[in-house]
Design an enzyme around this catalytic site. Sequence first.
Site, PDB file in Angstrom:
ATOM      1  N   ARG A  31      -5.098   0.059   3.073  1.00 60.97           N
ATOM      2  CA  ARG A  31      -4.409   1.321   3.880  1.00 60.97           C
ATOM      3  C   ARG A  31      -4.718   2.625   3.054  1.00 60.97           C
ATOM      4  O   ARG A  31      -4.674   3.681   3.457  1.00 60.97           O
ATOM      5  CB  ARG A  31      -2.751   0.967   4.166  1.00 60.97           C
ATOM      6  N   LYS A 133      -1.381   7.151   5.639  1.00 68.18           N
ATOM      7  CA  LYS A 133      -0.106   7.613   4.925  1.00 68.18           C
ATOM      8  C   LYS A 133      -0.385   8.767   3.839  1.00 68.18           C
ATOM      9  O   LYS A 133      -1.084   8.413   2.813  1.00 68.18           O
ATOM     10  CB  LYS A 133       0.394   6.429   4.009  1.00 68.18           C
ATOM     11  N   GLU A 169       7.195   6.280  16.566  1.00 70.69           N
ATOM     12  CA  GLU A 169       7.816   5.751  15.454  1.00 70.69           C
ATOM     13  C   GLU A 169       9.082   6.554  14.855  1.00 70.69           C
ATOM     14  O   GLU A 169       9.164   7.566  15.493  1.00 70.69           O
ATOM     15  CB  GLU A 169       6.617   5.441  14.241  1.00 70.69           C
TER      16      GLU A 169
HETATM   17  N1  PMP Z   1       5.920   4.766   9.521  1.00 75.74           N
HETATM   18  C1  PMP Z   1       6.275   5.590   8.626  1.00 75.74           C
HETATM   19  C2  PMP Z   1       5.821   7.104   9.078  1.00 75.74           C
HETATM   20  C3  PMP Z   1       6.667   5.506   7.135  1.00 75.74           C
HETATM   21  O1  PMP Z   1       6.581   6.231   6.405  1.00 75.74           O
HETATM   22  C4  PMP Z   1       6.597   4.020   6.867  1.00 75.74           C
HETATM   23  C5  PMP Z   1       6.909   3.520   5.347  1.00 75.74           C
HETATM   24  N2  PMP Z   1       6.080   3.570   4.686  1.00 75.74           N
HETATM   25  C6  PMP Z   1       6.570   2.958   7.909  1.00 75.74           C
HETATM   26  C7  PMP Z   1       6.050   3.481   9.187  1.00 75.74           C
HETATM   27  C8  PMP Z   1       6.700   1.323   7.720  1.00 75.74           C
HETATM   28  O2  PMP Z   1       5.521   1.147   6.698  1.00 75.74           O
HETATM   29  P1  PMP Z   1       5.586   0.007   5.716  1.00 75.74           P
HETATM   30  O3  PMP Z   1       6.182  -1.317   6.565  1.00 75.74           O
HETATM   31  O4  PMP Z   1       4.075  -0.186   5.364  1.00 75.74           O
HETATM   32  O5  PMP Z   1       6.488   0.459   4.720  1.00 75.74           O
END
Ligand code: PMP
Length: 288
Positions: A31, A133, A169
């Site tokens: 990622r 990210k 989200e």
């Molecule tokens: N969406 C966003 C915008 C986030 O910042 C996160 C946290 N990292 C997630 C979803 C969840 O991702 P993960 O399960 O990899 O922490």
Amino acid sequence: KCGPDGNFSNGEILPFGPIALSPSAGENAVRMKNGSDRMCMPAPSVEQFVDAVKQTVLANKRWVPPTGKGSLYIRPLLIGSGAILGLAPAPEYTFLIYVSPVGNYFKEGLAPINLIIEDNFHRAAPGGTGGVKTIGNYASVLKAQRTAKEKGYSDVLYLDAVHNKYLEEVSSCNIFVVKGNAISTPAIEGTILPGITRKSIIEVAESKGYKVEERHVSVDELLDADEVFCTGTAVVVSPVGSITYKGKRVEYDGNQGVGVVSQQLYTSLTSLQMGHTEDRMGWTVQLN
Ligand code: PMP
């Protein structure tokens, strides 16, 4: 220093359990690679990334809370810098990992969160950077999130920027909607983050016999759901107690807002992370 819940003491070397790098630290490394391509940055290789995480955790053993009392939060970061005025990729890069002990997200176990749909704010647009990210993504949510918190909500749920109708989200977690035996979650189409916990939960849910669909999920389906929950590294599985949309509040019954499916998935994932159940997925890495 100690975690927010004050559960462990300064400097003490604590029993060091398995760390969950689910579903292998390689997922996080890939990622970062995808994100760095989008941001025109070089990224560490999967091996370098995983090795750096292991070394950082081992060097900070003393800050790892005892199993069940919290976690050592691990944040890998890639920063561009250098003497440049124009709009161009940075000439220099630093890869760093910082760690911090954190208490359990919910001190009393699972607690439902109350979300508001803010259809005047969008987190990401098609063709933008919402699917990777990168820190810039969080700039667009600050104002909406602060306004929501001032009004007493836990966080904001964003809709797609084209139709203003499909779920995307929450500011820092992915969303799932449960109806009967089916669990739906927005498909990864470039505007939402492919959460590692999202992926883990899909696998855990399927292994428990649920039908999981990755597709467009509308607000109407959300408001008509049996149960709703969010997933993320920090929130793990977080049940949603209510959604407010256009001034109307819908509450999800569950057991004090904690639905059966959310509870089951939370327990499965955390037991695996803490080494209480056998890790058949191969997600945990024992470091000592
Ligand atoms: N969406 C966003 C915008 C986030 O910042 C996160 C946290 N990292 C997630 C979803 C969840 O991702 P993960 O399960 O990899 O922490």
